[in-house]
Motif scaffolding. Structure first.
Motif, PDB file in Angstrom:
ATOM      1  N   MET A 209       0.825  -1.213   0.000  1.00  0.00           N
ATOM      2  CA  MET A 209       0.000   0.000   0.000  1.00  0.00           C
ATOM      3  C   MET A 209       0.856   1.259   0.000  1.00  0.00           C
ATOM      4  O   MET A 209       1.950   1.285   0.557  1.00  0.00           O
TER       5      MET A 209
ATOM      6  N   THR B  95      -2.690   5.613   1.676  1.00  0.00           N
ATOM      7  CA  THR B  95      -3.718   4.599   1.902  1.00  0.00           C
ATOM      8  C   THR B  95      -3.473   3.877   3.220  1.00  0.00           C
ATOM      9  O   THR B  95      -4.411   3.623   3.991  1.00  0.00           O
TER      10      THR B  95
ATOM     11  N   TYR C 110      -6.021   3.543   6.606  1.00  0.00           N
ATOM     12  CA  TYR C 110      -6.431   2.287   7.224  1.00  0.00           C
ATOM     13  C   TYR C 110      -6.096   2.275   8.716  1.00  0.00           C
ATOM     14  O   TYR C 110      -6.931   1.914   9.556  1.00  0.00           O
TER      15      TYR C 110
END
Length: 301
Positions: A20, A24, A28
């Protein structure tokens, strides 16, 4: 099992195994931390492996009550939590997934903004071709639209990624995945003009020696610079649409699909992992659909 260790290990998993991007990954982790902070707020002693569906529902109700979350935000948080607990399942840290049976709110389907070919021509016509920046910007717009690139892919293009004789460029996409994308004659022409007449006039800064598109000081362009270029052109022609560099990617995909391109081919060119992401571009107008039926259905003629 404590929260800090679980979150730290999960972060490493997202970076190393899922590949990732930093933005991103941070999103998360931020969503998982919100759950942890909520449990501290209500003085709960629950650990990741002991949480239940009711705990998650209580957390979501709290967020909605306190922050009036939009549907998209609710769906994103649930998606982040689902990923976190799936990771815990896969690494045998818990057999429980409290998010598994929670249905995310339905998101309204929002079609991406696109440009008509005439509007793209008008944007290009507004470019000042008497300057280095103008000639470079013409090449940038042609590559954005002609190849359907993400902004990050564009600014990281290097000289050794150009395979013009074969009609392709090599693109490094999300997760450092490489793909070859066809490039059209007009984009090749404008990039060649830029390379032959302009780029060599700039002494590249250290670290930017192989970068294709440079600013006037010889450094790699930033994402913000590309956004600024596009916004100024839109203002110049009084476009009346709120566009960004990504609009050219949407336009590329939409025009390809409307023109009859195979969806799998478009998926490959865009670098989408899932065909469902590409399917959003099947928002064809009714006239085109009627034309297809008239042309191909055996019972219509």
């Amino acid at each position: 099992m404590d929260w800090n260790t679980s979150i730290k290990d999960y972060s490493l998993y997202l970076r190393l195994e899922r590949g990732m991007s930093d933005n991103t990954l941070e999103a998360y982790i931020r969503d998982v931390r919100k759950l942890k902070d909520f449990l501290l707020l209500i003085e709960s002693t629950e650990k990741p492996n002991t949480l239940t569906r009711d705990d998650i529902m209580q957390f979501m109700m709290y967020l909605n009550k306190e922050f009036f979350l939009a549907t998209s935000s609710q769906a994103r948080i649930l998606s982040s939590l689902k990923s976190f607990f799936l990771y815990l399942n896969e690494t045998d840290q818990t057999e429980n997934n409290p998010v598994e049976l929670i249905e995310a709110p339905r998101l309204p389907k929002k079609l991406p903004d696109t440009l008509e070919v005439e509007e793209i021509d008008n944007l290009i016509a507004a470019i000042n071709h008497t300057t280095y920046e103008g000639r470079r910007n013409h090449a940038i717009i042609e590559v954005l639209y002609g190849c359907g690139l993400r902004v990050s892919e564009l600014i990281n293009l290097t000289l050794d990624c150009l395979y013009f004789e074969e009609g392709f460029i090599k693109v490094v996409g999300k997760g450092d995945k490489e793909r070859f994308v066809p490039i059209g004659e007009e984009a090749i022409h404008q990039v060649d003009l830029y390379l032959q007449n302009d780029r060599h006039t700039k002494t590249p800064k250290k670290g930017s020696e192989s970068i294709l598109f440079l600013n006037r000081r010889g450094a790699k362009l930033t994402r913000v610079m590309i956004f600024t270029i596009v916004k100024r052109l839109a203002e110049e022609i009084q476009l009346g649409k709120n566009i960004s560099p990504h609009t050219f990617r949407h336009s590329f995909a939409s025009h390809m699909v409307e023109g009859g391109a195979d969806l799998r081919a478009v998926q490959e060119m865009l670098g989408h992992e899932s065909i469902t992401t590409t399917e959003i571009y099947t928002h064809l107008n009714k006239d085109y659909l009627q034309q297809v039926v008239t042309e191909f259905h055996p019972r219509v003629n």
